[in-house]
Design a protein around this motif. Sequence first.
Motif, short mmCIF file in Angstrom:
data_model
loop_
_atom_site.label_atom_id
_atom_site.label_comp_id
_atom_site.label_asym_id
_atom_site.label_seq_id
_atom_site.Cartn_x
_atom_site.Cartn_y
_atom_site.Cartn_z
N MET A 209 0.01 0.47 11.60
CA MET A 209 0.61 1.68 12.17
C MET A 209 2.00 1.91 11.58
O MET A 209 2.39 3.04 11.29
N ALA A 210 2.75 0.81 11.41
CA ALA A 210 4.09 0.93 10.82
C ALA A 210 4.01 1.39 9.37
O ALA A 210 4.84 2.16 8.89
N LEU A 211 2.97 0.93 8.66
CA LEU A 211 2.75 1.39 7.29
C LEU A 211 2.52 2.89 7.27
O LEU A 211 3.10 3.62 6.45
N ALA A 212 1.66 3.37 8.19
CA ALA A 212 1.36 4.80 8.25
C ALA A 212 2.59 5.61 8.64
O ALA A 212 2.78 6.73 8.16
N ASP A 213 3.42 5.04 9.51
CA ASP A 213 4.63 5.73 9.94
C ASP A 213 5.60 5.93 8.78
O ASP A 213 6.23 6.98 8.64
N ARG A 214 5.70 4.91 7.93
CA ARG A 214 6.65 4.94 6.82
C ARG A 214 6.07 5.58 5.56
O ARG A 214 6.79 6.23 4.80
N TYR A 215 4.75 5.41 5.35
CA TYR A 215 4.13 5.91 4.12
C TYR A 215 2.88 6.74 4.44
O TYR A 215 1.76 6.37 4.05
N PRO A 216 3.03 7.84 5.14
CA PRO A 216 1.84 8.64 5.50
C PRO A 216 1.06 9.14 4.29
O PRO A 216 -0.16 9.30 4.36
N GLU A 217 1.76 9.33 3.17
CA GLU A 217 1.07 9.80 1.98
C GLU A 217 0.12 8.75 1.43
O GLU A 217 -0.92 9.08 0.84
N LEU A 218 0.45 7.49 1.62
CA LEU A 218 -0.44 6.41 1.17
C LEU A 218 -1.75 6.45 1.96
O LEU A 218 -2.84 6.29 1.40
N ILE A 219 -1.63 6.66 3.27
CA ILE A 219 -2.83 6.75 4.11
C ILE A 219 -3.66 7.96 3.67
O ILE A 219 -4.89 7.86 3.52
N ARG A 220 -3.01 9.07 3.45
CA ARG A 220 -3.71 10.29 3.07
C ARG A 220 -4.41 10.15 1.72
O ARG A 220 -5.56 10.58 1.55
#
Length: 403
Positions: A209-220
């Motif tokens: 979740m912290a990864l997604a919070d900081r790097y939403p473009e990576l998740i996308r």
Amino acid sequence: MSETSAEDVVATAAVAAAGWRRAGIAGAAIGVIAAGAAAGVAVERLTVGRGMRKKARLALDASGPYGSLRGLPGRAVADDGTELYYEVDEIEPDGGTSRAGKAPAGSGPRRRRLFGSKDPAPLTVVFSHGYCLGQDSWHFQRAALRGLVRTVHWDQRSHGRSERGRAQAEGVPVGIDQLGRDLKAVLDAAAPEGPLVLVGHSMGGMTMMALADRYPELIRDRVAAVAFVGTSSGRLGEVNFGLPVAGVNAVRRVLPGVLKALGSQTELVERGRRATADLFAGLIKRYSFGSRDVDPAVARFAERLIESTPIDVVAEFYPAFTEHDKSGALPAFGGIPVLILAGDKDLVTPSSHSEVIADELPDAELVIVPDAGHLVMLEHPVTVTDRLADLLVRIGAVPAEAR
């Protein structure tokens, strides 16, 4: 075989409580937990001598295969210089599996492309473990996926084979945000290209979740699917750990101070942990599993994982959970396949927390496993592996017959 009486059990608990008081900590709250653990091991202590119990633990350690899987080692460097240890199980072009020792050519399926993608980089499944555990806590899932898909298993900072957090050595508190940046460093080193499936248990799910919070473009751009196992998006300060209201309120007040005090007396506390192994075994079993018929070798494996975490690391990480709130990051996982799984008897991250995540991600699959505690992937490995395999089949990462 030496015998242990009921009076011995009571005396042990009394000595432990006295130790807490001598440390200048309110011992009553901790006594609630200690008494429960003592009750859980009392019958065993009445019938099985200490020497026999020690021999049984050694026998389980020697015979149990759990935690024996190894892969190709690597190290990523976090933004504070901390070295993070990871291992990769590769899928070779000829279908063999590249790990500590190569599998015979043609012994597994050929590499699959996600939805027929022409991207030469294979899909990678990245496993993030929980608090006081290590990458080996995914033993069963790792064994099942070997030869089917590329996987990365890593040890979070200060856990397993990773280096003790350098920033923490300088007095910087560890936070879930730091763990998210650590995961990004591991991805950059171990899976810099290609689609990803992120799997996280407890603290590992929070790390995602912290990864997604900081790097939403990576998740996308790169994440094809996600699996949250026994985790929470926040409000962990409200968890009662199965204790009565008065007991849990007392524990919340004193536990941070207790852990801080223990963390400053590492050598003394570690000796105490060894001396009271049965008491800690009772605590670990109560807060790790939900069923009564857990394989003794699996229960012992869980003990070893948790015992290997130094008390000062336990103390160092604990405050991060009460501060954790990543509910705002969950929408980043919208639009991709998500599995949310929890045990119905989890006392650490109750299944209600998984239901909250599911409310934020209504298209996700929510699985509540009966008679399962916090270490559901060890307690009910077939169920967890089956649902994870189904997730991978849905995105075309593994063939349907692999299930």
